[in-house]
Design an enzyme around this catalytic site. Structure first.
Site, PDB file in Angstrom:
ATOM      1  N   LYS A  22     -11.835  -1.926  11.972  1.00 16.45           N
ATOM      2  CA  LYS A  22     -11.455  -2.032  10.571  1.00 16.45           C
ATOM      3  C   LYS A  22     -12.016  -0.808   9.840  1.00 16.45           C
ATOM      4  O   LYS A  22     -12.994  -0.207  10.282  1.00 16.45           O
ATOM      5  CB  LYS A  22     -12.045  -3.310   9.988  1.00 16.45           C
ATOM      6  CG  LYS A  22     -11.540  -3.689   8.612  1.00 16.45           C
ATOM      7  CD  LYS A  22     -12.072  -5.045   8.226  1.00 16.45           C
ATOM      8  CE  LYS A  22     -11.573  -5.463   6.851  1.00 16.45           C
ATOM      9  NZ  LYS A  22     -10.112  -5.581   6.782  1.00 16.45           N
ATOM     10  N   SER A  23     -11.408  -0.428   8.743  1.00 17.26           N
ATOM     11  CA  SER A  23     -11.883   0.748   8.008  1.00 17.26           C
ATOM     12  C   SER A  23     -13.244   0.481   7.365  1.00 17.26           C
ATOM     13  O   SER A  23     -13.438  -0.549   6.704  1.00 17.26           O
ATOM     14  CB  SER A  23     -10.884   1.134   6.922  1.00 17.26           C
ATOM     15  OG  SER A  23      -9.684   1.610   7.475  1.00 17.26           O
ATOM     16  N   ILE A  44       2.751   5.014  10.970  1.00 13.01           N
ATOM     17  CA  ILE A  44       2.349   5.089   9.574  1.00 13.01           C
ATOM     18  C   ILE A  44       1.480   3.874   9.253  1.00 13.01           C
ATOM     19  O   ILE A  44       1.297   3.001  10.114  1.00 13.01           O
ATOM     20  CB  ILE A  44       3.591   5.102   8.650  1.00 13.01           C
ATOM     21  CG1 ILE A  44       4.418   3.857   8.880  1.00 13.01           C
ATOM     22  CG2 ILE A  44       4.371   6.381   8.761  1.00 13.01           C
ATOM     23  CD1 ILE A  44       5.615   3.658   7.940  1.00 13.01           C
ATOM     24  N   CYS A  50      -4.054   3.707   2.988  1.00  8.44           N
ATOM     25  CA  CYS A  50      -4.038   2.329   2.488  1.00  8.44           C
ATOM     26  C   CYS A  50      -3.287   2.302   1.159  1.00  8.44           C
ATOM     27  O   CYS A  50      -3.639   3.038   0.236  1.00  8.44           O
ATOM     28  CB  CYS A  50      -5.466   1.822   2.302  1.00  8.44           C
ATOM     29  SG  CYS A  50      -5.548   0.145   1.634  1.00  8.44           S
ATOM     30  N   ASN A 100      -8.541   6.874   7.330  1.00 12.69           N
ATOM     31  CA  ASN A 100      -7.587   6.051   6.597  1.00 12.69           C
ATOM     32  C   ASN A 100      -7.204   6.790   5.311  1.00 12.69           C
ATOM     33  O   ASN A 100      -7.859   6.661   4.276  1.00 12.69           O
ATOM     34  CB  ASN A 100      -8.193   4.683   6.278  1.00 12.69           C
ATOM     35  CG  ASN A 100      -7.187   3.744   5.630  1.00 12.69           C
ATOM     36  OD1 ASN A 100      -6.127   4.173   5.177  1.00 12.69           O
ATOM     37  ND2 ASN A 100      -7.519   2.467   5.580  1.00 12.69           N
ATOM     38  N   LYS A 111      -4.623   9.191   9.687  1.00 12.43           N
ATOM     39  CA  LYS A 111      -3.631   8.131   9.538  1.00 12.43           C
ATOM     40  C   LYS A 111      -2.940   8.294   8.193  1.00 12.43           C
ATOM     41  O   LYS A 111      -3.566   8.141   7.138  1.00 12.43           O
ATOM     42  CB  LYS A 111      -4.271   6.742   9.651  1.00 12.43           C
ATOM     43  CG  LYS A 111      -3.237   5.619   9.634  1.00 12.43           C
ATOM     44  CD  LYS A 111      -3.875   4.266   9.925  1.00 12.43           C
ATOM     45  CE  LYS A 111      -2.821   3.169  10.034  1.00 12.43           C
ATOM     46  NZ  LYS A 111      -3.424   1.859  10.366  1.00 12.43           N
TER      47      LYS A 111
END
Length: 301
Positions: free
Chosen positions: A45-46, A188, A128, A125, A163
């Site tokens: 997870k980020s 994506i 988001c 990331n 990402k």
């Protein structure tokens, strides 16, 4: 026999499937289990610099074509990276740590912590769609992406993957990420959307807007991978609505070297990795290919 292994930057994995970020990503035991169920690598997870509680419920809702979520990057903060990475590494599982900074200094601080923890790679990331001053707000700025990656590549020895999410600048940003030294791209992230309850006449999610994942975004993800593949020379990891071996093969033909699986785990279970890997193997055998490398980008010929 066919060779399903791939090497992305200097990260070699046994097959081209990965657990996507945000799925089971703060539990070492679940990360290990995803690998035991067949994933070639896992992504956490980020992590942000500080602890984030995330948004209030409801934060996720199922739709006819996948999910919409606005978790709000909930995570325990960078000081907990080691306690998640270390047990996974001890089991020999290739692990990539996802990072969500708000400035290039934060990204550097998070990256150094992740590298020190023993991570095999970093996933930035930059995409988001529902976190203010993070994610897509940063990833939509090609010059800022360039500066973040350029700085990290000066200080970090492990691979750095950017990402990126759907934006008007995604191809330009992908090119700038490569120019800055990124070792690969992840394409994506979820796509910004919302649902409204017609009876309460209000948005369903507490944050109003969230990220659409699942089959709805798969054709978009394939298109982005296809277009970016023609513009860059670094490896691409495809993600978005992959829920069977056919959708994974589609990504490889478009130009992806590996794929990530996320939302499908919720309705297919963790054994989806084995099913997809077996399907890929059978496809290669039936079509006379000896390696996954033989089909990457074939749709461009």
């Amino acid at each position: 026999m066919v060779d399903l292994s791939v090497t992305i930057a200097n990260l070699r994995i046994r097959n081209p499937t990965m657990l996507a970020s945000g799925i089971l990503g703060t539990s070492p035991s679940l990360l290990i289990r995803a690998y035991q169920e067949g994933a070639g690598a896992v992504v956490t997870k980020s992590f942000t610099k500080e602890y984030r509680e995330g948004y209030k419920t409801p934060i996720i809702i199922a739709t006819k074509c996948g999910y919409i979520n606005a978790v709000g990057l909930a995570n325990p903060g960078k000081e907990h990276i080691k306690e998640i990475v270390n047990p996974v590494k001890k089991m020999g599982v290739p692990i990539i740590v996802s990072l969500a900074g708000s400035t290039k200094e934060e990204f550097r601080e998070l990256a150094l912590e992740a590298e020190d923890s023993g991570a095999d790679g970093l996933e930035l990331n930059l995409s988001c769609p529902h976190a203010e001053k993070r994610g897509l707000e940063i990833g939509s700025d090609p010059e800022l992406v360039y500066k973040i990656i350029e700085q990290l590549k000066e200080d970090i020895r492990i691979p750095v993957f950017a990402k990126l999410g759907l934006s008007d600048n995604i191809i330009t940003t992908a090119i700038k990420a490569e120019e800055a030294g990124a070792d690969g791209l992840v394409l994506i992230n979820t796509v910004r959307g919302m649902l409204i309850d017609i009876w309460t006449k209000k948005p369903v999610l507490s944050n109003k807007f969230g990220g659409i994942s699942g089959p709805a975004i798969h054709p978009i993800a394939v298109r982005v991978v296809y277009e970016v593949y023609e513009k860059v020379n670094i490896p691409i990891i495809g993600v978005g609505g992959i829920d069977n071996w056919e959708s994974a093969i589609e990504m490889f033909l478009a130009g992806a070297k590996a794929v990530q699986i996320g939302s499908a785990i919720a309705y297919e279970g963790l054994d989806i990795f084995k099913r997809i890997v077996n399907g890929i193997r059978n496809y290669l055998i039936e079509n006379g290919y000896g390696s996954i490398k033989d089909i990457i980008g074939l749709a461009h010929q």
